[in-house]
Design an enzyme around this catalytic site. Structure first.
Site, short mmCIF file in Angstrom:
data_model
loop_
_atom_site.label_atom_id
_atom_site.label_comp_id
_atom_site.label_asym_id
_atom_site.label_seq_id
_atom_site.Cartn_x
_atom_site.Cartn_y
_atom_site.Cartn_z
N LYS A 112 -18.26 61.78 24.10
CA LYS A 112 -19.71 61.59 24.09
C LYS A 112 -20.42 62.68 24.86
CE LYS A 112 -20.60 56.75 23.25
NZ LYS A 112 -21.34 55.56 23.68
N LYS A 196 -14.85 58.73 12.81
CA LYS A 196 -15.10 57.29 12.90
C LYS A 196 -16.49 56.96 12.36
CE LYS A 196 -16.21 55.38 16.78
NZ LYS A 196 -16.28 54.91 18.18
N LYS A 199 -22.70 54.22 14.63
CA LYS A 199 -24.13 53.94 14.52
C LYS A 199 -24.94 55.21 14.54
CE LYS A 199 -23.13 50.06 17.53
NZ LYS A 199 -23.05 49.56 18.88
#
Ligand code: TYM
Length: 334
Positions: A112, A196, A199
């Protein structure tokens, strides 16, 4: 006694990954012997910037996703994390148990943060310690999650064991098991089978949202990336075909069977046959959920009441455990 805890962050909308990797499993375990606690982990969402109105909306939407998928507040405890202050309190205590080196090994933070680790919130870095608190505040023993959360559940075990050892409280915190089963523990992006489904991907065509209507769901599967080959006659044959394997896995998860069984049924089929079958199946399973979510979202007061009532029940379990934790550590509280 076995107890299940899991949670979903209200940051953006829910995806098919959240449904198959988490919510569907929550619903299945709800009817087992185990006590089940499912949380909307709002304190985790704010580790990255959330517009306040968006946080409010997303919190209710995750709750609506739980309810619409079949979680029943009479069988499971459903609540949002920030209403139970014990999460933040135990999270702090665990910040003092966990080591900096342990956090440095967390792959999700590295992914991230990328090259911008210095610019991330301190909360994002410490997040796995709060997650450990979420689970251990209830002495939960089983944690149904997708593959991407495995490392965090393992860290939870490390924190529990170090606490028990350091404070000579053997067995006080259980070492929880991650429950990662079935064909869809890692649902992939529909445009790139090596990433993956999340969202936050840039294009909406990469993911199925739980709020997508029937037309959108069908269109996204029709346009999903695939390779030119027909389906093989055994699962091994999908080894180097990430997009094809992902669609087979999704089909298996949606129809409650194994990927092997799907391959047996569709051996030799082309995408012209498989994709429409998958789209029909997905619409069948998901459209009723998205419709029910929309109905629930029309009356947020009802959702809020459900979350408030769940929080009262959660607090009842959490309070004695938190209080005992403070005692073990020697805090003066009486
Ligand atoms: P979150 O909000 O990112 O995701 C919620 C759940 O959905 C699963 N999931 C997936 N499963 C399969 N394929 C995918 N593409 C996919 N995307 C998401 C996740 O594995 C997760 O189970 N840290 C957690 C939330 C959390 C939590 C907890 C979970 C906070 N405290 C305590 C369990 C117990 C998270 O960010 O999940």
């Amino acid at each position: 006694t076995p107890r299940v805890f899991s949670g979903i962050k209200p940051s953006g909308g829910l995806t098919l990954g959240n449904y198959l990797g988490a919510i569907k499993k929550f619903v299945q375990t709800q009817d087992s012997e185990m006590e089940t606690i499912y949380c909307v982990v709002d304190l985790h969402a704010v580790t990255v910037w959330q517009d306040p109105a968006d946080l409010t909306h997303a919190t209710r939407e995750v709750a609506a996703g739980y309810l619409a998928s079949g979680l029943d507040p009479a069988k499971s405890i459903l609540f949002n994390q920030s209403r139970v202050s014990g999460h933040a309190e135990l999270g702090w205590l665990f910040n003092c148990v966990a080591r900096v080196g342990w956090m440095n090994r967390m792959t999700q933070f590295k992914e991230k943060a990328g090259k911008n680790a210095e610019k991330q919130s301190l909360g994002l870095y410490a997040y796995p310690s709060l997650m450990a608190a979420d689970i251990l505040l209830y002495h939960a023993t089983h944690v149904p999650v997708g593959e991407d959360q495995k490392q965090h559940v393992e860290l939870t075990r490390d924190i529990a064991s170090k606490f028990n050892h350091d404070f000579k409280a053997e067995g006080f915190f259980p070492l929880p098991e991650p429950v990662i089963e079935g064909p869809a523990t890692r649902v992939m992006n529909l445009r790139d089978g090596t990433k993956k489904m999340s969202k936050s991907g840039e294009s909406d065509m990469e993911r199925i949202n739980m709020t997508d209507d029937a037309d959108k769901i069908a269109k996204k599967f029709r346009k999903a990336r695939t390779d030119p080959d027909a389906l093989p006659d055994n699962y091994e044959g999908l080894k180097d075909r990430p997009e094809a394997r992902n669609l087979v896995d999704i089909y298996a998860a949606l129809s409650d069977t194994t990927a092997e069984a799907v391959i047996t049924e569709y051996a030799g089929a082309g995408w012209g046959q498989f994709k429409p079958a998958l789209a029909d199946l997905a619409v069948d399973k998901l459209a009723p959920i998205s419709e029910e979510m929309a109905r629930l979202m029309a009356d947020p007061a009802e959702i809020d009441r459900t979350l408030a009532a769940g929080a009262d029940r959660a607090r009842e379990i959490a309070e004695p455990i938190l209080s005992k934790t403070f005692d073990i550590m020697g805090f003066v509280r009486g």
